[in-house]
Write a protein that holds these residues in place. Sequence first.
Motif, PDB file in Angstrom:
ATOM      1  N   ARG A   1       0.645  -0.683   0.076  1.00 24.77           N
ATOM      2  CA  ARG A   1      -0.166   0.283   0.407  1.00 24.77           C
ATOM      3  C   ARG A   1       0.811   1.242  -0.447  1.00 24.77           C
ATOM      4  NH1 ARG A   1      -3.098  -3.772   4.022  1.00 24.77           N
ATOM      5  NH2 ARG A   1      -2.074  -2.103   6.068  1.00 24.77           N
ATOM      6  N   PHE A   2       0.579   2.152  -0.278  1.00 24.41           N
ATOM      7  CA  PHE A   2       0.785   3.055  -0.593  1.00 24.41           C
ATOM      8  C   PHE A   2       0.456   4.418   0.664  1.00 24.41           C
ATOM      9  CE2 PHE A   2       1.942   1.240  -4.774  1.00 24.41           C
ATOM     10  CZ  PHE A   2       3.576   1.489  -5.097  1.00 24.41           C
ATOM     11  N   ASN A   3       1.225   4.909   1.041  1.00 23.03           N
ATOM     12  CA  ASN A   3       1.545   6.184   2.074  1.00 23.03           C
ATOM     13  C   ASN A   3       0.648   7.605   1.176  1.00 23.03           C
ATOM     14  OD1 ASN A   3       1.350   9.265   2.834  1.00 23.03           O
ATOM     15  ND2 ASN A   3       2.115   8.095   4.660  1.00 23.03           N
ATOM     16  N   PRO A   4      -1.218   8.023   1.718  1.00 22.25           N
ATOM     17  CA  PRO A   4      -1.823   8.723   0.556  1.00 22.25           C
ATOM     18  C   PRO A   4      -1.243  10.220   0.693  1.00 22.25           C
ATOM     19  CG  PRO A   4      -3.243   8.047   2.668  1.00 22.25           C
ATOM     20  CD  PRO A   4      -1.531   7.391   2.540  1.00 22.25           C
ATOM     21  N   MET A   5      -0.493  10.482   1.656  1.00 21.90           N
ATOM     22  CA  MET A   5       0.417  11.723   1.388  1.00 21.90           C
ATOM     23  C   MET A   5       1.530  11.751   0.761  1.00 21.90           C
ATOM     24  SD  MET A   5      -1.957  14.119   3.102  1.00 21.90           S
ATOM     25  CE  MET A   5      -1.299  15.269   4.169  1.00 21.90           C
ATOM     26  N   GLN A   6       2.870  11.176   1.420  1.00 22.73           N
ATOM     27  CA  GLN A   6       3.963  11.319   0.714  1.00 22.73           C
ATOM     28  C   GLN A   6       4.148  10.007  -0.376  1.00 22.73           C
ATOM     29  OE1 GLN A   6       4.833   9.781   4.524  1.00 22.73           O
ATOM     30  NE2 GLN A   6       5.192  11.588   5.353  1.00 22.73           N
ATOM     31  N   GLY A   7       3.101   9.583  -0.642  1.00 25.47           N
ATOM     32  CA  GLY A   7       3.116   8.557  -1.595  1.00 25.47           C
ATOM     33  C   GLY A   7       4.027   7.012  -1.414  1.00 25.47           C
ATOM     34  N   ASN A   8       4.882   7.022  -0.256  1.00 24.77           N
ATOM     35  CA  ASN A   8       5.373   6.078   0.350  1.00 24.77           C
ATOM     36  C   ASN A   8       5.127   4.646  -0.076  1.00 24.77           C
ATOM     37  OD1 ASN A   8       7.641   7.664   0.151  1.00 24.77           O
ATOM     38  ND2 ASN A   8       7.523   7.880   2.548  1.00 24.77           N
ATOM     39  N   PRO A   9       5.321   4.059  -0.363  1.00 23.95           N
ATOM     40  CA  PRO A   9       5.032   1.953  -0.633  1.00 23.95           C
ATOM     41  C   PRO A   9       5.669   1.391   0.952  1.00 23.95           C
ATOM     42  CG  PRO A   9       7.152   1.956  -1.269  1.00 23.95           C
ATOM     43  CD  PRO A   9       7.237   4.032  -1.705  1.00 23.95           C
ATOM     44  N   SER A  10       4.832   0.729   1.183  1.00 21.65           N
ATOM     45  CA  SER A  10       5.100  -0.361   2.852  1.00 21.65           C
ATOM     46  C   SER A  10       4.313  -1.610   1.930  1.00 21.65           C
ATOM     47  CB  SER A  10       4.260   0.388   3.665  1.00 21.65           C
ATOM     48  OG  SER A  10       4.463   1.599   4.444  1.00 21.65           O
ATOM     49  N   GLN A  11       4.780  -2.960   2.257  1.00 16.50           N
ATOM     50  CA  GLN A  11       4.452  -3.778   2.439  1.00 16.50           C
ATOM     51  C   GLN A  11       4.415  -4.102   3.592  1.00 16.50           C
ATOM     52  OE1 GLN A  11       7.987  -3.032   1.347  1.00 16.50           O
ATOM     53  NE2 GLN A  11       7.083  -1.832  -0.317  1.00 16.50           N
ATOM     54  N   TYR A  12       3.089  -5.471   3.535  1.00 15.27           N
ATOM     55  CA  TYR A  12       2.301  -5.498   4.880  1.00 15.27           C
ATOM     56  C   TYR A  12       2.500  -7.108   4.674  1.00 15.27           C
ATOM     57  CZ  TYR A  12       1.214  -1.055   5.696  1.00 15.27           C
ATOM     58  OH  TYR A  12       0.641   0.012   5.698  1.00 15.27           O
ATOM     59  N   PHE A  13       2.842  -7.971   5.576  1.00 15.90           N
ATOM     60  CA  PHE A  13       2.456  -9.476   5.727  1.00 15.90           C
ATOM     61  C   PHE A  13       3.056  -9.738   7.176  1.00 15.90           C
ATOM     62  CE2 PHE A  13       6.855  -8.241   5.585  1.00 15.90           C
ATOM     63  CZ  PHE A  13       7.582  -8.988   6.398  1.00 15.90           C
ATOM     64  N   ASN A  14       2.765 -11.701   6.966  1.00 17.50           N
ATOM     65  CA  ASN A  14       2.183 -12.172   8.726  1.00 17.50           C
ATOM     66  C   ASN A  14       3.653 -13.047   8.470  1.00 17.50           C
ATOM     67  OD1 ASN A  14       1.861 -14.251  10.405  1.00 17.50           O
ATOM     68  ND2 ASN A  14       0.628 -12.700  10.739  1.00 17.50           N
ATOM     69  N   SER A  15       4.595 -12.627  10.109  1.00 22.48           N
ATOM     70  CA  SER A  15       5.802 -14.332   9.325  1.00 22.48           C
ATOM     71  C   SER A  15       5.417 -15.223  10.218  1.00 22.48           C
ATOM     72  CB  SER A  15       7.117 -12.984  10.455  1.00 22.48           C
ATOM     73  OG  SER A  15       6.626 -13.020  11.550  1.00 22.48           O
ATOM     74  N   PHE A  16       4.440 -15.238  10.479  1.00 17.94           N
ATOM     75  CA  PHE A  16       4.077 -16.369  11.653  1.00 17.94           C
ATOM     76  C   PHE A  16       3.444 -17.488  10.263  1.00 17.94           C
ATOM     77  CE2 PHE A  16       0.763 -19.427  13.249  1.00 17.94           C
ATOM     78  CZ  PHE A  16       1.958 -20.590  13.999  1.00 17.94           C
ATOM     79  N   GLU A  17       2.848 -17.169   9.413  1.00 19.38           N
ATOM     80  CA  GLU A  17       2.277 -17.359   8.241  1.00 19.38           C
ATOM     81  C   GLU A  17       2.910 -18.063   7.400  1.00 19.38           C
ATOM     82  OE1 GLU A  17      -1.388 -18.236   8.106  1.00 19.38           O
ATOM     83  OE2 GLU A  17      -1.578 -18.085  10.170  1.00 19.38           O
ATOM     84  N   ALA A  18       4.139 -16.744   6.608  1.00 19.73           N
ATOM     85  CA  ALA A  18       4.929 -17.559   5.977  1.00 19.73           C
ATOM     86  C   ALA A  18       5.818 -18.039   6.535  1.00 19.73           C
ATOM     87  CB  ALA A  18       6.644 -15.554   5.827  1.00 19.73           C
ATOM     88  N   ASN A  19       6.384 -18.837   8.029  1.00 17.26           N
ATOM     89  CA  ASN A  19       6.678 -20.044   8.338  1.00 17.26           C
ATOM     90  C   ASN A  19       5.978 -21.227   8.055  1.00 17.26           C
ATOM     91  OD1 ASN A  19       9.445 -18.657   9.114  1.00 17.26           O
ATOM     92  ND2 ASN A  19       8.581 -17.971  10.498  1.00 17.26           N
ATOM     93  N   ARG A  20       4.970 -20.528   8.423  1.00 17.30           N
ATOM     94  CA  ARG A  20       4.513 -22.474   8.116  1.00 17.30           C
ATOM     95  C   ARG A  20       4.161 -22.548   6.730  1.00 17.30           C
ATOM     96  NH1 ARG A  20      -1.494 -21.965  10.408  1.00 17.30           N
ATOM     97  NH2 ARG A  20      -1.699 -21.735   8.227  1.00 17.30           N
ATOM     98  N   LEU A  21       3.942 -21.321   5.520  1.00 15.63           N
ATOM     99  CA  LEU A  21       4.385 -21.762   4.443  1.00 15.63           C
ATOM    100  C   LEU A  21       5.522 -22.450   3.675  1.00 15.63           C
ATOM    101  CD1 LEU A  21       2.967 -18.743   2.907  1.00 15.63           C
ATOM    102  CD2 LEU A  21       1.845 -21.069   2.877  1.00 15.63           C
ATOM    103  N   LYS A  22       6.214 -22.167   4.894  1.00 14.65           N
ATOM    104  CA  LYS A  22       7.688 -23.251   4.513  1.00 14.65           C
ATOM    105  C   LYS A  22       8.183 -24.479   4.558  1.00 14.65           C
ATOM    106  CE  LYS A  22      10.472 -18.457   4.743  1.00 14.65           C
ATOM    107  NZ  LYS A  22      11.034 -18.058   5.809  1.00 14.65           N
ATOM    108  N   LYS A  23       7.148 -24.691   5.860  1.00 11.98           N
ATOM    109  CA  LYS A  23       7.361 -26.343   6.566  1.00 11.98           C
ATOM    110  C   LYS A  23       6.488 -27.305   5.876  1.00 11.98           C
ATOM    111  CE  LYS A  23       8.721 -24.418  10.503  1.00 11.98           C
ATOM    112  NZ  LYS A  23       8.481 -23.678  12.028  1.00 11.98           N
TER     113      LYS A  23
END
Length: 169
Positions: free
Chosen positions: A147-169
């Motif tokens: 998502r992009f900050n509506p004021m500055q336009g800076n991007p941010s990524q959002y995710f769940n590291s717990f879920e990502a680790n479950r996918l790896k196993k």
Amino acid sequence: MELRIELVPKERKHVISRLMQLYLYDFTRYLDFDVDQEGVFPSYPGLEAYWHSGNNKYPYLIIADGNLAGFALIDRMLRNPEGQFYMTEFFVMQKYRRTGVGTWAAHKLFDTFPGDWKVSQVRANSPARNFWHRVIDSYTQGKFQERFNPMQGNPSQYFNSFEANRLKK
């Protein structure tokens, strides 16, 4: 290459402060600030809080073969709808860039703090944007949102590291 991350105790906070000068120098390509008349960048706002705020802020050094390779500042966000953890700052010295050190350190930090993450970049900093896209995409197997900050336009990524680790196993 032997890699590790170390939580920085208060007695060694000067190491982060000194590395911060190199980090700020890198940012002069994207943001408008200068060194003072002594040749020093301004102090990083809020850096002291990493040693005085209880369990909400985590300063880490990145070590490669026993040498300082960079640092990371992580904030635990309390009652924030954007996530539980924020990669506030992340710096890898140029010598160690494109060697896998940054990717390893980011993945290790995500593993250390399982939960919802937010990672942001300055919009103009395309090398950082490319790095984080690659790192987060490989870590989450593509399961992240941007998502992009509506004021500055800076991007941010959002995710769940717990879920990502479950996918790896």
